[in-house]
Design a protein around this motif. Sequence first.
Motif, PDB file in Angstrom:
ATOM      1  N   HIS A 193      -0.231   8.113  -4.621  1.00 53.31           N
ATOM      2  CA  HIS A 193      -0.688   6.734  -4.713  1.00 53.31           C
ATOM      3  C   HIS A 193      -0.283   6.137  -6.059  1.00 53.31           C
ATOM      4  CE1 HIS A 193      -3.899   7.415  -7.621  1.00 53.31           C
ATOM      5  NE2 HIS A 193      -4.150   6.120  -7.601  1.00 53.31           N
ATOM      6  N   LEU A 246      -3.457  -0.038  -2.529  1.00 55.56           N
ATOM      7  CA  LEU A 246      -4.389   0.674  -1.665  1.00 55.56           C
ATOM      8  C   LEU A 246      -3.807   2.029  -1.280  1.00 55.56           C
ATOM      9  CD1 LEU A 246      -7.022   0.600   0.080  1.00 55.56           C
ATOM     10  CD2 LEU A 246      -5.539  -0.141   1.961  1.00 55.56           C
ATOM     11  N   TYR A 287       0.842  -1.199   0.000  1.00 54.22           N
ATOM     12  CA  TYR A 287       0.000   0.000   0.000  1.00 54.22           C
ATOM     13  C   TYR A 287       0.876   1.247   0.000  1.00 54.22           C
ATOM     14  CZ  TYR A 287       0.984   0.997   4.943  1.00 54.22           C
ATOM     15  OH  TYR A 287       1.606   1.323   6.121  1.00 54.22           O
ATOM     16  N   ASP A 322      -1.496   3.247  -8.939  1.00 53.50           N
ATOM     17  CA  ASP A 322      -2.612   2.401  -9.383  1.00 53.50           C
ATOM     18  C   ASP A 322      -2.364   0.940  -9.034  1.00 53.50           C
ATOM     19  OD1 ASP A 322      -3.947   4.553 -10.417  1.00 53.50           O
ATOM     20  OD2 ASP A 322      -3.342   4.217 -12.500  1.00 53.50           O
ATOM     21  N   ASN A 342      -9.401   7.218  -5.749  1.00 56.37           N
ATOM     22  CA  ASN A 342      -8.089   6.790  -6.233  1.00 56.37           C
ATOM     23  C   ASN A 342      -7.934   5.272  -6.279  1.00 56.37           C
ATOM     24  OD1 ASN A 342      -6.343   9.410  -6.412  1.00 56.37           O
ATOM     25  ND2 ASN A 342      -7.484   9.609  -4.495  1.00 56.37           N
ATOM     26  N   HIS A 343      -9.054   4.550  -6.078  1.00 55.21           N
ATOM     27  CA  HIS A 343      -8.937   3.088  -5.987  1.00 55.21           C
ATOM     28  C   HIS A 343     -10.136   2.405  -6.640  1.00 55.21           C
ATOM     29  CE1 HIS A 343      -8.250  -0.756  -3.501  1.00 55.21           C
ATOM     30  NE2 HIS A 343      -7.198  -0.613  -4.266  1.00 55.21           N
TER      31      HIS A 343
END
Length: 611
Positions: free
Chosen positions: A220, A225, A208, A222, A244-245
């Motif tokens: 973050h 998490l 993550y 792709d 974003n997830h």
Amino acid sequence: MKFILFIFCCGLLCFSAQAQKNVHSFVLGDSVFLLDGKPFQMISGEMHYPRVPKEAWRQRMKMAKAMGLNTIGTYVFWNLHEPQKDKFDFTGNNDIAAFVKTAQEEGLWVVLRPSPYVCAEWEFGGYPYWLQNEKGLTVRSTEAQYLAEYKKYIKELGKRLAPLQVNHGGNIIMVQVENEYGSYGKDKMYLDVNRKMFIEAGFDGLLYTCDPVRDVKDGHLDGLLPAVNGTDKPDEIKNLVRTNHDGKGPFYVAEWYPAWFDWWGEKHHTVPAEKYTPGLERVLSAGISINMYMFHGGTTRDFMNGANYNDRNPYEPQISSYDYDAPLDEAGNATPKFMDFRKVIQKNLPAGTVLPDVPAAKPVIKLPAINFTQATGLFDVLPKAKLNATPLTFEDLNQAYGFVLYRTDITGATSGLLKIKDLRDYGIIFINGKRVAVLDRRLKQDSVMITVPEGKVTLEILVENLGRINFGPYLLKNKKGITEKVLLGDKELNNWQMYSLPFDNINAIGLKNKKPAADAPVIKTATIELKEIADTYFDMHNWGKGVVWVNGHNLGRYWYIGPQQTLYVPAEWLKKGQNKIAILELLKTDQIILQSVEKPVLAELYPAIVK
């Protein structure tokens, strides 16, 4: 023979079944974490293994269980594990694998944060100093030399820690890739290189990223998490993660701050528990997982404190205490905040869950006054000098931390402005052994008017590394010592002798019990006899600035300016019988009495400047 073979096969099957039983799955559900297919809410607290004596890890973990935590979070510190290039150390307090295994024995899961960069109010953000000696190397980038060193390090970690993941029978449930990278940059290729290196090193479980609210988009990657730091608003958390997830969870606050850290010359930070309990209640009742930063701060010893600095604010080196106003105090005792958080956690646990009783506070003692009758002048135990026309940095000297004494000779009476460009970070100036000035980077001091008498004169500048910057763009400008040149008037001073004083092993210094020069920094030693041992705190109110050791253990720095006025002495580092105390005192060199107290003093400022 058949009977023996039967017994052997049964034993083998039992062993295999037990091994299989200990292997867990930990995966992402659409809205919750799934541990062995069942919803799991992480209630975690951050605790760093080098900030707690190894002998006390288990006690602190029992306290975590008593507050209702089911998980421990920890960074992994590159500069501890590779202090010099290609020389690795995972022994003693650096034994991170033992830390993880101890947590497992205490029934705790672990969230591992082995990014090469940790921030953490830690020297150079966790990077080893020697990276700066690799010409062209750029940390937190895809620069080839950096990636090569990073790869060697992460592979060493993988050998020791990858087998401790839940999918291999251990208790590490998640591993963090980089650390708040969105606050630094937005290079997704760099983040993906991190991810690939982790997998190649054996970290094949759940990975993550984590970033503050405003930086999640940039930080973050792709497929991983995106955890959110610094918020306890469920709607905000869920929206950021889903955005974003791929519209999914689960939802995790990787750093939830119950207070804050301190730096020299500024007030001690405290925040009442009632400011945080509503947020903790909101997050837990919404089923969101959380990691408190910090649950237990401990102490930053061995010159490992970091510093903050940017173009708007002055240089701010952090203090040795990492008490953090955390639920568990510096010595590992429950605070009122601990008890209030425990009530909130208990309320949000499954019905019928009974938390362990909270252990009583650890015993504490006040030692008799310690009289230091033995003293050695620092300038009387100098190592061999390194010579150079211009001043050399700590990095040039292959020295990580501590002090460097710079010495040169001047001929001819003169008066003028002595300017050190650039001083990093604290310099004491001597002329013919007499202290004439102190310069402090915090106060943007780099120059002073001096008068040089007739004849051959010795100029000395004792420079202390107060901690490399651990956050922001100045990570790339982090060399220590005299980093450019010294000017007297408009003349550059040359022909320097440099003496490395890392103080990485106080027991290796050949102390001489002889009267030091009046103004010279001094190493004072004493031996005390103890019939009982318990935690205590050295009271440094009457001392100036320096470092204290007990039985060879570095307790941290002290500095009269505060806010920290005591040093925590763990019972684990004392012993019945003789105990050796050593103090490096830079300023108040005639002080000989050291007192102890039963409670820490972390909130007293004395801003006057010693001259």
